[in-house]
Scaffold this motif. Sequence first.
Motif, PDB file in Angstrom:
ATOM      1  N   VAL A  55       0.869  -1.182   0.000  1.00 51.91           N
ATOM      2  CA  VAL A  55       0.000   0.000   0.000  1.00 51.91           C
ATOM      3  C   VAL A  55       0.907   1.235   0.000  1.00 51.91           C
ATOM      4  O   VAL A  55       1.754   1.388   0.893  1.00 51.91           O
ATOM      5  N   THR A  56       0.752   2.090  -0.998  1.00 52.16           N
ATOM      6  CA  THR A  56       1.582   3.281  -1.115  1.00 52.16           C
ATOM      7  C   THR A  56       0.709   4.528  -1.166  1.00 52.16           C
ATOM      8  O   THR A  56      -0.489   4.462  -1.466  1.00 52.16           O
ATOM      9  N   ASP A  57       1.330   5.684  -0.885  1.00 51.23           N
ATOM     10  CA  ASP A  57       0.595   6.940  -1.000  1.00 51.23           C
ATOM     11  C   ASP A  57       0.703   7.470  -2.423  1.00 51.23           C
ATOM     12  O   ASP A  57       1.264   6.814  -3.307  1.00 51.23           O
TER      13      ASP A  57
ATOM     14  N   GLY B 262       4.049   7.531  -3.990  1.00 53.09           N
ATOM     15  CA  GLY B 262       4.721   6.257  -4.171  1.00 53.09           C
ATOM     16  C   GLY B 262       5.460   5.756  -2.949  1.00 53.09           C
ATOM     17  O   GLY B 262       6.153   4.735  -3.019  1.00 53.09           O
ATOM     18  N   TYR B 263       5.341   6.475  -1.824  1.00 49.92           N
ATOM     19  CA  TYR B 263       5.997   6.025  -0.594  1.00 49.92           C
ATOM     20  C   TYR B 263       5.187   4.895   0.053  1.00 49.92           C
ATOM     21  O   TYR B 263       3.956   4.937   0.085  1.00 49.92           O
ATOM     22  N   LEU B 264       5.935   3.958   0.578  1.00 49.99           N
ATOM     23  CA  LEU B 264       5.305   2.772   1.167  1.00 49.99           C
ATOM     24  C   LEU B 264       4.611   3.123   2.473  1.00 49.99           C
ATOM     25  O   LEU B 264       5.201   3.720   3.372  1.00 49.99           O
ATOM     26  N   ILE B 265       3.325   2.752   2.565  1.00 50.52           N
ATOM     27  CA  ILE B 265       2.556   2.938   3.795  1.00 50.52           C
ATOM     28  C   ILE B 265       2.497   1.625   4.571  1.00 50.52           C
ATOM     29  O   ILE B 265       2.819   1.565   5.752  1.00 50.52           O
ATOM     30  N   THR B 266       2.079   0.576   3.884  1.00 53.79           N
ATOM     31  CA  THR B 266       1.986  -0.747   4.492  1.00 53.79           C
ATOM     32  C   THR B 266       2.620  -1.766   3.554  1.00 53.79           C
ATOM     33  O   THR B 266       2.201  -1.864   2.398  1.00 53.79           O
ATOM     34  N   PRO B 267       3.650  -2.479   4.018  1.00 50.17           N
ATOM     35  CA  PRO B 267       4.257  -3.482   3.145  1.00 50.17           C
ATOM     36  C   PRO B 267       3.310  -4.629   2.859  1.00 50.17           C
ATOM     37  O   PRO B 267       2.479  -5.000   3.701  1.00 50.17           O
TER      38      PRO B 267
ATOM     39  N   GLY C 152       2.458  -8.669   1.525  1.00 50.07           N
ATOM     40  CA  GLY C 152       2.897  -9.977   1.988  1.00 50.07           C
ATOM     41  C   GLY C 152       1.722 -10.874   2.299  1.00 50.07           C
ATOM     42  O   GLY C 152       0.568 -10.492   2.117  1.00 50.07           O
ATOM     43  N   ARG C 153       2.036 -12.056   2.739  1.00 49.61           N
ATOM     44  CA  ARG C 153       0.991 -13.039   3.052  1.00 49.61           C
ATOM     45  C   ARG C 153       0.574 -12.898   4.504  1.00 49.61           C
ATOM     46  O   ARG C 153       1.408 -12.868   5.399  1.00 49.61           O
TER      47      ARG C 153
END
Length: 220
Positions: free
Chosen positions: A110-112, A115-120, A122-123
Amino acid sequence: RLLQHDVPHVNFTFELVRDWYAMSELDYKPIYIRAQQTPIDWKSKIGNSDMNTNFKTTHDIPIHKGDLVIREDGTVFLLNWTIQNHANNQATQSSECNSVLEFTRYFPDVTDEAGYLITPGGRREIVPPIPATHIEYAGRPDYSSNKNEPGISPDHLITVYLQWNPTTKNIFLDDQFQIGVFTYKVINISIAEVNIDKDYGVLTLNAKRVAGGDVLDGNM
């Protein structure tokens, strides 16, 4: 009165579990029933039917298809037949659970807007561990390549039966779970054995082994 007698290998005390995950709630109050569990004379190795037993109890506490029952020795069973009401008992079949399954789903990053990562991504766990019964498709395994998937995938199908409840109903296609050293992907979901009001029943999943799907822990 018969159920109150201690008849070895026939009469048992069971904890009746209508929702497996409700047992972790603070106000959970267990329900206990006495029931008669007897062998089924006709057996077949197809579909693990030799793990099924006849299950009969009184009308005091209603039971439903899809209920889990925990026998006094700790063995967990899934009631997998529609309840038959006889004059002096409720009758169904109980299938011994042979696995405890945890379902996971892959989530993207999840990015803003910048393009900065908010929530990585994964499983993540979708359905916590729950006792279930799985059987293997009685066919000849084959291997093939799949589009957009690495490696060679075995055409290896299994069927999973588990309790329908407010948590398991959230299982989607492509969710994954592990059995032993292998990983499986859900490829079909059937609610044909769930009652019309979707209150209880047996959830049926078909799953396929994924390529390279083993857990490197050295255990089989």
